[in-house]
Design an enzyme around this catalytic site. Sequence first.
Site, short mmCIF file in Angstrom:
data_model
loop_
_atom_site.label_atom_id
_atom_site.label_comp_id
_atom_site.label_asym_id
_atom_site.label_seq_id
_atom_site.Cartn_x
_atom_site.Cartn_y
_atom_site.Cartn_z
N LYS A 36 0.84 -1.21 0.00
CA LYS A 36 0.00 0.00 0.00
C LYS A 36 0.87 1.25 0.00
O LYS A 36 2.08 1.18 0.28
CB LYS A 36 -0.92 -0.02 1.22
CG LYS A 36 -0.18 -0.04 2.55
CD LYS A 36 -1.06 -0.55 3.67
CE LYS A 36 -0.31 -0.50 4.98
NZ LYS A 36 -1.00 -1.26 6.04
N TYR A 256 18.89 29.13 7.67
CA TYR A 256 17.75 29.92 8.15
C TYR A 256 17.77 30.02 9.67
O TYR A 256 18.03 29.03 10.36
CB TYR A 256 16.43 29.28 7.73
CG TYR A 256 16.07 29.50 6.28
CD1 TYR A 256 15.93 30.79 5.77
CD2 TYR A 256 15.86 28.42 5.44
CE1 TYR A 256 15.58 30.99 4.44
CE2 TYR A 256 15.51 28.60 4.11
CZ TYR A 256 15.37 29.89 3.62
OH TYR A 256 15.03 30.08 2.31
C1 LIG Z 1 -0.25 -2.19 6.66
C2 LIG Z 1 -0.83 -3.50 7.06
C3 LIG Z 1 -0.02 -4.63 7.21
C4 LIG Z 1 1.50 -4.57 7.15
O1 LIG Z 1 1.97 -4.05 8.38
P1 LIG Z 1 3.55 -3.87 8.65
O2 LIG Z 1 3.61 -3.36 10.05
O3 LIG Z 1 4.03 -2.87 7.67
O4 LIG Z 1 4.17 -5.20 8.47
C5 LIG Z 1 -0.63 -5.84 7.44
N1 LIG Z 1 -1.99 -5.92 7.54
C6 LIG Z 1 -2.79 -4.85 7.44
C7 LIG Z 1 -4.25 -5.02 7.58
C8 LIG Z 1 -2.23 -3.60 7.20
O5 LIG Z 1 -3.04 -2.54 7.10
#
Ligand SMILES: *Cc1c(COP(=O)(O)O)cnc(C)c1O
Length: 367
Positions: A36, A256
């Site tokens: 994602k 800055y």
């Molecule tokens: C993002 C997510 C993961 C992966 O989690 P990590 O901590 O990055 O390993 C697994 N399951 C769900 C439902 C998620 O939203």
Amino acid sequence: MTAVFPAAQIDISALQHNLECVRAAAPDSKVMAVLKANAYGHELALVVSALAAADALAVARVSEGVEIRARGCQRRIVVLEGVNNSEELALAERYRAELVIHRQDQIDLLQERERSASFVIWLKLDTGMNRLGFPQAEAAVALNRLREMPQVVQPVNLMTHLASADLRSHKMSEQQIHSFDTVCAKETGELSIANSAGLLAWPASRRDWVRPGIMLYGISPFADQTGADLGLKAAMHFRTRLIAVRLVRAGECVGYGATWTAKRDTWIGTAAAGYGDGYPGNLPSGTPVGVNGQRRPLAGRVSMDMIAIDLGPDPVGRVGDTVTLWGPGIPVEEIAGLAGRLSYEVVCGVSRRVPRLAEKEKQTTRS
Ligand SMILES: *Cc1c(COP(=O)(O)O)cnc(C)c1O
């Protein structure tokens, strides 16, 4: 590095190595690689082909699944938030995305589809995180509905998400796993609980499928360990170059707000990267960057497009030299800690203007 800078070089072999680490930690589970948010900022297309050995891919939204499928990828794709309307459902059907169902009205939407439709479903149970999913008391009703629907491939798969798997001594994960098992005892569908922290720290959470995200990118899910400590390899090498080097006399200021003053005569390098590239703007003076294999401190505030680095009285770098913002030798976990942010946020925050480049010699084109 390449002529383009700053750039996020994506180390394909590191991604593949990290997937092997997942397999070693959870040898009896299939792997749903979580891609994602543009593969945690690493660029979806690159990661999809690098992780050709993952058994399935998971994304948050239908649009992300469509993007993967539209590139010709034939693997299973799971949409973790499911769909929110009939347009998204139609896309999911057309692009053969598997859907997480976490609300009653998502079941209603499915029921409105033609009976000839066939969706692979992951019923999401809320076992205590209180973010998404059916609480234990409502799970049976949802399952019974799904069981009777011709639009649903049987048996239905089940999943939940751990809220505190990164806290090794926290009681919550055990309670969540127990609650999941209470609902799933008689289910024959495939089961999935573990994210990265879960699969590493909670053996009981390794079920038919594990769902690693962050560790695939070489980053630790635990606050007290880096990815390297866990045997992982950083997949993103965020690099730029020095575009100016000047001698600054003792007592003169840099940047800055004139927040940094030279304590001695020293060489200040200006590197082309700033918060406009996703380098955290609140990083303090002293934050390490890599210059020719040495860790050198930031001097003064991060600007939109530039940072200043104290190269020392005997400067370790010249105009044109490569600067590592994070990557080998500069763990992103350390940078995130100094910025008071999660490593997840820091890699996701690399801006669009920064090209992601597959490390050439290792590039793979399979999908
Ligand atoms: C993002 C997510 C993961 C992966 O989690 P990590 O901590 O990055 O390993 C697994 N399951 C769900 C439902 C998620 O939203």
